[in-house]
Design a protein around this motif. Sequence first.
Motif, mmCIF file in Angstrom:
data_model
loop_
_atom_site.group_PDB
_atom_site.id
_atom_site.type_symbol
_atom_site.label_atom_id
_atom_site.label_comp_id
_atom_site.label_asym_id
_atom_site.label_seq_id
_atom_site.Cartn_x
_atom_site.Cartn_y
_atom_site.Cartn_z
ATOM 1 N N VAL A 2 41.806 31.402 44.327
ATOM 2 C CA VAL A 2 40.248 31.062 43.357
ATOM 3 C C VAL A 2 39.840 32.185 42.426
ATOM 4 O O VAL A 2 38.790 33.517 43.576
ATOM 5 C CB VAL A 2 39.558 29.886 44.140
ATOM 6 C CG1 VAL A 2 40.557 29.169 44.513
ATOM 7 C CG2 VAL A 2 38.619 29.814 44.759
ATOM 8 N N LEU A 3 39.170 32.621 41.214
ATOM 9 C CA LEU A 3 38.352 33.347 40.531
ATOM 10 C C LEU A 3 37.211 32.157 40.526
ATOM 11 O O LEU A 3 37.053 31.173 40.209
ATOM 12 C CB LEU A 3 38.508 33.068 39.768
ATOM 13 C CG LEU A 3 40.560 34.240 39.150
ATOM 14 C CD1 LEU A 3 40.783 34.479 37.608
ATOM 15 C CD2 LEU A 3 40.118 35.770 39.704
ATOM 16 N N VAL A 4 35.729 33.100 40.989
ATOM 17 C CA VAL A 4 34.579 32.793 40.931
ATOM 18 C C VAL A 4 34.288 33.173 40.152
ATOM 19 O O VAL A 4 34.092 34.063 39.418
ATOM 20 C CB VAL A 4 34.234 33.322 42.641
ATOM 21 C CG1 VAL A 4 33.241 32.486 42.213
ATOM 22 C CG2 VAL A 4 34.667 32.858 43.371
ATOM 23 N N ILE A 5 33.228 31.878 39.452
ATOM 24 C CA ILE A 5 32.622 31.848 38.179
ATOM 25 C C ILE A 5 31.177 31.603 38.223
ATOM 26 O O ILE A 5 31.014 30.871 38.164
ATOM 27 C CB ILE A 5 33.171 31.278 36.525
ATOM 28 C CG1 ILE A 5 34.793 30.997 37.144
ATOM 29 C CG2 ILE A 5 32.747 31.118 35.344
ATOM 30 C CD1 ILE A 5 35.362 32.255 36.893
ATOM 31 N N PRO A 6 30.374 32.788 38.401
ATOM 32 C CA PRO A 6 29.053 32.582 38.578
ATOM 33 C C PRO A 6 28.404 32.040 37.457
ATOM 34 O O PRO A 6 28.527 32.526 36.410
ATOM 35 C CB PRO A 6 28.548 33.887 39.806
ATOM 36 C CG PRO A 6 29.110 35.135 37.834
ATOM 37 C CD PRO A 6 30.648 34.013 38.290
#
Length: 339
Positions: free
Chosen positions: A178-182
């Motif tokens: 997964v890509l983490v979007i802060p």
Amino acid sequence: MFPREYRGVAFVVGLFLAVQLGALALVPEFAESGYQAVENPDDPTNSVVYVLAILVMTTLMLAAFKYNFDGAIRLLIVGVSAWLSWYVFSALVSPLAAAVPAAAVGVGLLVHPEWYVIDTAGVLMGAGAAGLFGISFGLLPALILLAVLAVYDAVSVYGTEHMLSLAEGVMDLNIPVVLVIPLSLSFSLLDDDGEGESDGDETEEIRGDDVEESERVEESEGAEESGGPEVSDPTPIEERDAFFIGLGDAVIPAVLVASAATFSPAAGIAVPLIGINLPALLAMVGSLAGLLVLMSWVIKGRPHAGLPLLNGGAIGGYLIGSVVAGVPLAEAMGLAAFL
């Protein structure tokens, strides 16, 4: 200053563009290096084999989570990340020299899996995978692949819901699946993991109902009355610190982009560092349009299966670009050889 949810959307778009542009930049090098994975890229059965491989891998991962083999899955994904990163770096330096930064990617994921390490590894992994599949899947196999996986994604989210179980299983592993979007400058994935007990409410918001891998689905309001599962209302994005989107949502549409750039007979467009034509360009535009629709639902607290929108946009954009470029539709779909 833009609201943080819009900055989050811009960050997602940037990651998707990095995967797509990276794949386009890698395609010529991969093709020249002979990295094509199949003998006949126009064979439509290539897509069937790949989909079967996804089903087998999904089954194995679900079984691993059920029987507490999470560590094995983490090591496997870290190894795949380093391997695909080696392909990317080998396009820039010698294969031997490429092993050094590729190993650094693997070590970084093992010892410090912060969100920016995961996202960097995810972009490298995604660009490498999309480039490799792009030169290995001709136009018809690529279109079949995107169409079948869009249907599979919808069924696995809205029907069997096993994708939800898979998403829950990978979230705590801190791997570039997964890509983490802060959404907050102070967000730390490691602090969230390490302080889960002392900050339970915030952790629940991020990893509970608000975990968004673009494959979470909001049950209808009448689910409880109709006998369906009871699901709490989604937390507004203003109360979140981060959301997550599956790496596959970035990679699969990029396969068609790379395939179009490789196999479409349309004339190329002069763009520095990448090889691209109108069908590939509009496939990118279509996938990003689908992404923006998906993100608009995420902002409103309405999670959704990602690939129907993303793949649908990529296929539609590709076909429009092919027609505008003067490529007959049968040829654009890879059917000319069968007619």
